[in-house]
Design a protein around this motif. Structure first.
Motif, PDB file in Angstrom:
ATOM      1  N   ALA A   1      -7.355 -29.290 -27.564  1.00 56.40           N
ATOM      2  CA  ALA A   1      -6.165 -28.685 -26.954  1.00 56.40           C
ATOM      3  C   ALA A   1      -6.514 -27.635 -25.908  1.00 56.40           C
ATOM      4  N   GLY A   2      -7.819 -27.337 -25.745  1.00 63.04           N
ATOM      5  CA  GLY A   2      -8.208 -26.329 -24.768  1.00 63.04           C
ATOM      6  C   GLY A   2      -8.373 -24.971 -25.401  1.00 63.04           C
ATOM      7  N   ASP A   3      -8.256 -23.944 -24.580  1.00 62.89           N
ATOM      8  CA  ASP A   3      -8.460 -22.574 -25.059  1.00 62.89           C
ATOM      9  C   ASP A   3      -7.395 -22.172 -26.066  1.00 62.89           C
ATOM     10  N   PRO A   4      -7.758 -21.377 -27.079  1.00 67.08           N
ATOM     11  CA  PRO A   4      -6.727 -20.732 -27.884  1.00 67.08           C
ATOM     12  C   PRO A   4      -6.073 -19.627 -27.061  1.00 67.08           C
ATOM     13  N   VAL A   5      -4.853 -19.274 -27.423  1.00 72.21           N
ATOM     14  CA  VAL A   5      -4.196 -18.119 -26.811  1.00 72.21           C
ATOM     15  C   VAL A   5      -4.840 -16.860 -27.381  1.00 72.21           C
ATOM     16  N   LEU A   6      -5.222 -15.934 -26.523  1.00 75.70           N
ATOM     17  CA  LEU A   6      -5.768 -14.656 -26.976  1.00 75.70           C
ATOM     18  C   LEU A   6      -4.670 -13.610 -26.957  1.00 75.70           C
ATOM     19  N   ILE A   7      -4.522 -12.882 -28.062  1.00 73.43           N
ATOM     20  CA  ILE A   7      -3.553 -11.786 -28.136  1.00 73.43           C
ATOM     21  C   ILE A   7      -4.322 -10.499 -28.392  1.00 73.43           C
ATOM     22  N   LEU A   8      -4.202  -9.550 -27.475  1.00 73.42           N
ATOM     23  CA  LEU A   8      -4.848  -8.241 -27.607  1.00 73.42           C
ATOM     24  C   LEU A   8      -3.749  -7.238 -27.919  1.00 73.42           C
ATOM     25  N   ASP A   9      -3.565  -6.956 -29.193  1.00 77.39           N
ATOM     26  CA  ASP A   9      -2.423  -6.158 -29.667  1.00 77.39           C
ATOM     27  C   ASP A   9      -2.811  -4.692 -29.825  1.00 77.39           C
ATOM     28  N   ASP A  10      -2.415  -3.864 -28.865  1.00 74.55           N
ATOM     29  CA  ASP A  10      -2.652  -2.408 -28.913  1.00 74.55           C
ATOM     30  C   ASP A  10      -4.124  -2.066 -29.109  1.00 74.55           C
ATOM     31  N   VAL A  11      -5.014  -2.938 -28.674  1.00 78.22           N
ATOM     32  CA  VAL A  11      -6.427  -2.722 -28.969  1.00 78.22           C
ATOM     33  C   VAL A  11      -7.104  -1.817 -27.943  1.00 78.22           C
ATOM     34  N   PHE A  12      -6.615  -1.779 -26.699  1.00 75.75           N
ATOM     35  CA  PHE A  12      -7.302  -1.001 -25.678  1.00 75.75           C
ATOM     36  C   PHE A  12      -7.211   0.503 -25.929  1.00 75.75           C
ATOM     37  N   ALA A  13      -6.157   0.949 -26.595  1.00 75.96           N
ATOM     38  CA  ALA A  13      -6.028   2.369 -26.912  1.00 75.96           C
ATOM     39  C   ALA A  13      -7.114   2.834 -27.870  1.00 75.96           C
ATOM     40  N   GLU A  14      -7.707   1.890 -28.605  1.00 81.67           N
ATOM     41  CA  GLU A  14      -8.723   2.230 -29.603  1.00 81.67           C
ATOM     42  C   GLU A  14     -10.138   2.266 -29.020  1.00 81.67           C
ATOM     43  N   LEU A  15     -10.297   1.801 -27.778  1.00 85.74           N
ATOM     44  CA  LEU A  15     -11.635   1.610 -27.221  1.00 85.74           C
ATOM     45  C   LEU A  15     -11.953   2.632 -26.143  1.00 85.74           C
ATOM     46  N   ASP A  16     -13.250   2.919 -25.984  1.00 86.69           N
ATOM     47  CA  ASP A  16     -13.661   3.765 -24.870  1.00 86.69           C
ATOM     48  C   ASP A  16     -13.603   2.952 -23.579  1.00 86.69           C
ATOM     49  N   ALA A  17     -13.744   3.618 -22.440  1.00 85.75           N
ATOM     50  CA  ALA A  17     -13.558   2.971 -21.141  1.00 85.75           C
ATOM     51  C   ALA A  17     -14.522   1.810 -20.935  1.00 85.75           C
ATOM     52  N   ASP A  18     -15.764   1.965 -21.387  1.00 84.18           N
ATOM     53  CA  ASP A  18     -16.765   0.919 -21.188  1.00 84.18           C
ATOM     54  C   ASP A  18     -16.398  -0.341 -21.966  1.00 84.18           C
ATOM     55  N   ARG A  19     -16.019  -0.175 -23.245  1.00 83.42           N
ATOM     56  CA  ARG A  19     -15.654  -1.350 -24.047  1.00 83.42           C
ATOM     57  C   ARG A  19     -14.360  -1.987 -23.542  1.00 83.42           C
ATOM     58  N   ARG A  20     -13.439  -1.185 -23.008  1.00 85.90           N
ATOM     59  CA  ARG A  20     -12.219  -1.762 -22.420  1.00 85.90           C
ATOM     60  C   ARG A  20     -12.574  -2.730 -21.300  1.00 85.90           C
ATOM     61  N   GLN A  21     -13.426  -2.285 -20.394  1.00 88.86           N
ATOM     62  CA  GLN A  21     -13.783  -3.124 -19.251  1.00 88.86           C
ATOM     63  C   GLN A  21     -14.543  -4.366 -19.686  1.00 88.86           C
ATOM     64  N   ARG A  22     -15.452  -4.192 -20.656  1.00 91.81           N
ATOM     65  CA  ARG A  22     -16.224  -5.338 -21.134  1.00 91.81           C
ATOM     66  C   ARG A  22     -15.320  -6.368 -21.804  1.00 91.81           C
ATOM     67  N   LEU A  23     -14.394  -5.902 -22.665  1.00 92.19           N
ATOM     68  CA  LEU A  23     -13.499  -6.830 -23.359  1.00 92.19           C
ATOM     69  C   LEU A  23     -12.588  -7.539 -22.364  1.00 92.19           C
ATOM     70  N   ALA A  24     -12.059  -6.804 -21.388  1.00 92.43           N
ATOM     71  CA  ALA A  24     -11.189  -7.417 -20.385  1.00 92.43           C
ATOM     72  C   ALA A  24     -11.929  -8.502 -19.616  1.00 92.43           C
ATOM     73  N   ALA A  25     -13.167  -8.230 -19.237  1.00 92.87           N
ATOM     74  CA  ALA A  25     -13.950  -9.206 -18.484  1.00 92.87           C
ATOM     75  C   ALA A  25     -14.235 -10.457 -19.316  1.00 92.87           C
ATOM     76  N   LEU A  26     -14.466 -10.276 -20.617  1.00 90.50           N
ATOM     77  CA  LEU A  26     -14.793 -11.401 -21.488  1.00 90.50           C
ATOM     78  C   LEU A  26     -13.588 -12.284 -21.792  1.00 90.50           C
ATOM     79  N   THR A  27     -12.394 -11.711 -21.741  1.00 88.99           N
ATOM     80  CA  THR A  27     -11.201 -12.460 -22.138  1.00 88.99           C
ATOM     81  C   THR A  27     -10.368 -12.947 -20.958  1.00 88.99           C
ATOM     82  N   ALA A  28     -10.578 -12.391 -19.773  1.00 88.28           N
ATOM     83  CA  ALA A  28      -9.714 -12.706 -18.627  1.00 88.28           C
ATOM     84  C   ALA A  28      -9.767 -14.179 -18.241  1.00 88.28           C
ATOM     85  N   GLY A  29     -10.848 -14.878 -18.561  1.00 85.91           N
ATOM     86  CA  GLY A  29     -10.990 -16.270 -18.161  1.00 85.91           C
ATOM     87  C   GLY A  29     -10.293 -17.273 -19.054  1.00 85.91           C
ATOM     88  N   TYR A  30      -9.662 -16.836 -20.137  1.00 84.44           N
ATOM     89  CA  TYR A  30      -8.960 -17.760 -21.022  1.00 84.44           C
ATOM     90  C   TYR A  30      -7.648 -18.216 -20.391  1.00 84.44           C
TER      91      TYR A  30
END
Length: 395
Positions: free
Chosen positions: A327-356
């Protein structure tokens, strides 16, 4: 897979709700308590038949209503599928697929979702039940028929445990409870299938977990995951392992071998089970042991390392489903997770998930969302949904 449209009835704080979603990033913004996480929870339920916030379905039914309805139009390439579930406050839930009645455990065949949420920290820092829930929800998405196996196991477990409690109250000891053997057979058959599937899952997750952790943390801390199993004679639920071993078995371990160990462990624990009125052996007593730098994450890892492991588990899950699903990619849901992360992990997570194919982000503070994911914005206020794209098109 894409969720094109979500419709809710009497779900959480929504009497009714309609949400249009688009390919790529979708951002749901609203203050805490306005209902944005409820929308994410509804989508997750279709994929996992459970909530990431509560262990029962009743809290998801709006106060004063007897049932809630979650309905979604899904796109699998050019194919459209309408899935619907009715969550009953009492009694079994009901499902429909393209308008026809269906078993609820058929829903995960069509809805593939991976959720990232603040609660994920409990997977690595909480009690064993959090890790079992994580594994079993992923198992259901990977092999939907296991939803029925897990439900049957839980039913047999309840009935067997009720028999043990009754025997304890009547003072039955030793071999004086022959009817227990019948429940043992059912417990072993169903439980061994779950254990075997969990072992295979841990093995298949190891590679994606290592890659995801390194990408998020920017360091190779050798993340590992292994199951500690009660069939080895210990009790991971109570922190006790047999002979000081971790209780893990090779993922290639045959079902027959698992069943043999299961039966042996049940016999060894029979007297203690009758004494305590509890079933002390089975997948409901097992634990998924997570390590970084060869040390258990729980109790040894820093806050940042713990978050990196939690995020890596979800990313590894998404990659596994992405690889295996037609069926292809699963839908990724990032629920209030960025508020919990420092700036570096925010950018890394965004880069890793943006291609879905589709990403759904919820946030109380819009500025927390990295630019790579900041596109289609929907605002949520007191259960009211305001779609900025639709408003712009109407203007």
């Amino acid at each position: 897979m894409i969720v094109e449209h979500l419709n809710l009835g009497d779900f959480r704080n929504y009497a009714t709700a309609d949400l249009a979603l688009h390919p790529g990033p979708n951002v749901l913004v609203g203050s805490n308590g306005q209902g944005k996480t409820n929308l994410a929870e509804a989508i997750v339920f279709l994929a996992t038949l459970g909530s990431h916030r509560v262990s029962s379905d009743a809290p998801m039914v709006r106060d004063g209503a007897e049932f809630a309805v979650v309905r979604a139009r899904l796109a699998h390439g050019e194919r459209k599928v309408l899935v619907e579930v009715q969550l009953n406050r009492q009694g079994s839930n009901k499902a429909r697929i393209n308008g026809s009645p269906s078993k609820t455990n058929e829903l995960p065949r069509y809805a593939h979702v991976v959720l990232f949420a603040p609660e994920d920290l409990q997977i690595v820092r909480g009690d064993p039940s959090s890790r079992r829930r994580f594994a079993d929800q992923l198992l259901i998405q990977r092999t939907p028929r296991l939803a029925g196996v897990i439900a049957d196991y839980e039913r047999v477990l309840r009935q067997r445990t009720a028999l043990l409690k009754s025997a304890r109250a009547r003072g039955v000891r030793g071999e004086g409870l022959s009817t227990l053997d019948v429940w043992d057979d059912k417990l072993v058959a169903l439980g061994s299938e779950i254990i075997h599937a969990r072992l295979r899952l841990a093995s298949d997750l190891q590679g994606p977990l290592t890659d995801a952790y390194t990408a998020i943390a920017g360091a190779d801390h050798r993340p590992q995951l292994d199951w500690a199993l009660s069939v080895r004679g210990g009790d991971p639920e109570e922190g006790l392992d047999a002979d000081g071993e971790d209780g893990s078995l090779s993922p290639s371990e045959s079902r027959a071998r698992l069943e043999e160990q299961f039966r042996t462990a049940l016999q060894a624990k029979r007297a203690k089970e009758l004494e305590r009125g509890l079933t002390l052996v089975g997948p409901h007593r097992d634990d998924l042991i997570l390590r970084v730098r060869d040390l258990p994450v729980k109790g040894y890892a820093s806050h940042g390392e713990s978050w990196s492991v939690a995020l890596a588990l979800r990313l590894a899950s998404a990659e596994l489903l992405r690889t295996e699903s037609p069926a292809g990619d699963p839908v990724l849901i990032l629920d209030d997770v960025f508020a919990e992360l420092d700036a570096d992990r925010r950018q890394r997570l965004a880069a890793l998930t943006a291609g879905y194919e589709q990403v759904i982000v919820t946030a109380a503070v819009e500025a927390d969302i990295p630019g790579a994911l900041h596109r289609h914005v929907v605002r949520i206020h007191a259960g009211t949904i305001s779609d900025e794209r639709e408003e712009a098109e109407d203007a």
